[in-house]
Design a protein around this motif. Sequence first.
Motif, PDB file in Angstrom:
ATOM      1  N   SER A 115      38.651  56.883 126.746  1.00  0.00           N
ATOM      2  CA  SER A 115      39.218  58.337 126.588  1.00  0.00           C
ATOM      3  C   SER A 115      39.672  58.536 124.943  1.00  0.00           C
ATOM      4  N   VAL A 116      39.972  57.643 124.061  1.00  0.00           N
ATOM      5  CA  VAL A 116      39.350  57.593 122.886  1.00  0.00           C
ATOM      6  C   VAL A 116      37.913  58.469 122.560  1.00  0.00           C
ATOM      7  N   GLU A 117      37.154  57.938 123.062  1.00  0.00           N
ATOM      8  CA  GLU A 117      35.931  59.191 123.058  1.00  0.00           C
ATOM      9  C   GLU A 117      35.672  60.589 123.264  1.00  0.00           C
ATOM     10  N   MET A 124      35.941  67.739 118.653  1.00  0.00           N
ATOM     11  CA  MET A 124      35.114  68.359 118.075  1.00  0.00           C
ATOM     12  C   MET A 124      34.751  69.491 118.293  1.00  0.00           C
ATOM     13  N   LYS A 125      35.168  69.650 119.950  1.00  0.00           N
ATOM     14  CA  LYS A 125      34.974  71.206 120.825  1.00  0.00           C
ATOM     15  C   LYS A 125      35.466  72.311 119.909  1.00  0.00           C
ATOM     16  N   ASN A 126      36.832  71.973 119.595  1.00  0.00           N
ATOM     17  CA  ASN A 126      37.949  72.699 119.223  1.00  0.00           C
ATOM     18  C   ASN A 126      37.475  72.887 117.059  1.00  0.00           C
ATOM     19  N   ARG A 127      36.369  72.686 116.727  1.00  0.00           N
ATOM     20  CA  ARG A 127      35.705  72.945 115.147  1.00  0.00           C
ATOM     21  C   ARG A 127      34.491  73.726 115.228  1.00  0.00           C
ATOM     22  N   LEU A 128      34.024  73.103 116.734  1.00  0.00           N
ATOM     23  CA  LEU A 128      32.576  74.101 116.213  1.00  0.00           C
ATOM     24  C   LEU A 128      32.968  75.570 116.595  1.00  0.00           C
TER      25      LEU A 128
END
Length: 131
Positions: A115-117, A124-128
């Motif tokens: 869940s943490v991963e 990260m996906k939102n920052r890409l």
Amino acid sequence: MEIDFIDIKIVGLEDDMTVESPNNPALRYIYLKLSQTPPPLWQKYFAESRKVARHTKWRNIWIDRKFFVVECVPEEIETHHLNDLKKDVYYSNSKYREYLEHQTRTEYRKVQTQSVERDRLRDMKNRLNFD
């Protein structure tokens, strides 16, 4: 973390199943009914508990489906074996429950880690920026 295991108990003596021992005509196979069929690991703990003889009347006892089979003189059930078996059942239930609790904790930690991963990947996906 609820464990889905109900302790196994000795619930009765099946007198209709008693037969002469093929190994010794003075002995009988006495069948003691269990509350449920023990899982294989529980049976391993039971065998572990029975390894060392505790007295001179120690007899061969094994599990056949939902029964303990005790090769003995019938009166020995009352004088020796039932008390021994209660100790062995308590030990086997305790060890099996410990195993299940360990498995549950391990699975819980694994789910938490996943869940943490997943959350980190979503962040990260939102920052890409792909363009």
